[in-house]
Design an enzyme around this catalytic site. Sequence first.
Site, PDB file in Angstrom:
ATOM      1  N   TYR A 233      -2.325  -1.618  10.616  1.00 41.09           N
ATOM      2  CA  TYR A 233      -2.424  -1.846   9.170  1.00 41.09           C
ATOM      3  C   TYR A 233      -1.241  -1.246   8.429  1.00 41.09           C
ATOM      4  CZ  TYR A 233      -3.803  -1.387   4.324  1.00 41.09           C
ATOM      5  OH  TYR A 233      -3.800  -1.430   2.947  1.00 41.09           O
TER       6      TYR A 233
ATOM      7  N   SER B 118       0.854  -1.183   0.000  1.00 39.74           N
ATOM      8  CA  SER B 118       0.000   0.000   0.000  1.00 39.74           C
ATOM      9  C   SER B 118       0.887   1.230   0.000  1.00 39.74           C
ATOM     10  CB  SER B 118      -0.878  -0.003   1.258  1.00 39.74           C
ATOM     11  OG  SER B 118      -1.457   1.265   1.494  1.00 39.74           O
TER      12      SER B 118
END
Length: 260
Positions: free
Chosen positions: A152, A139
């Site tokens: 995360y 990401s």
Amino acid sequence: MNKTVLITGASGGIGKELADRFAKDGYNVVLVARSEDKLTELAKKYQESYRVQATVFAKDITLPGVAEEIAAELKKKGITIDYLVNNAGFGLYGEFLKTKLEQEMNMIDVNIKALTIMTKLFLPDMVKRRQGGVMNVASVGAFYPGPLMAVYFATKAYVLSYTEALENELSGTGVTVTALCPGPTATGFVGRAELGSSKLYQSGVMEVGKVADEAYRDFLRGKTLIIPGAIHRFITSLPRLLPRKVMTRSIRQRTEQVDR
């Protein structure tokens, strides 16, 4: 003989879009996710529309021994994995003191543990054959700390670091290792992470098809780092230019819910 790609998290989002592109171009596909109905439907579509072999594993790869079971079953069937796409993953929104430990441990199991195990299982044979590739989905969050999504962002930092290190170790083997680092993308991830009303997603997301197009093209070209979208490539350069605390405050402001 057609080459074969194994994709985790293949029932939707980026994983499903990548599976579409591989199958359309004649690759056999091994689809792994928990949703049997969705995988079966996809497999039927690929077999009928593209005349490729589609194998389904409706399993939770975070459970002990499941990844090893998949590898053993594929070996039994004589299916060689030429490309591995570690796409399965999810996020969790909220202050660390308020989020549930069980959910965070599950996220670490999916985003880190399962990805590492799958790579460990299938990479050695690729190296022996001196061809193949692994794509790990990280990401843009891998590039900085993420207040309100602390665990995360940290899992994706692991994925990026791990991928770049492997790429260096495998130089000259004929096997490529790629980190895909998408920004906000229109997938089911947004709903599961409860991010729909955050400033980050309210400001706009990339179409999942466009992310998959860029990812698919550059992965097969052997690119190490793929960041779809010019704006996201710019954003990931900022940590090199700005103080860490400034970046951290900025990310928090972007991640906060609009109605707060």
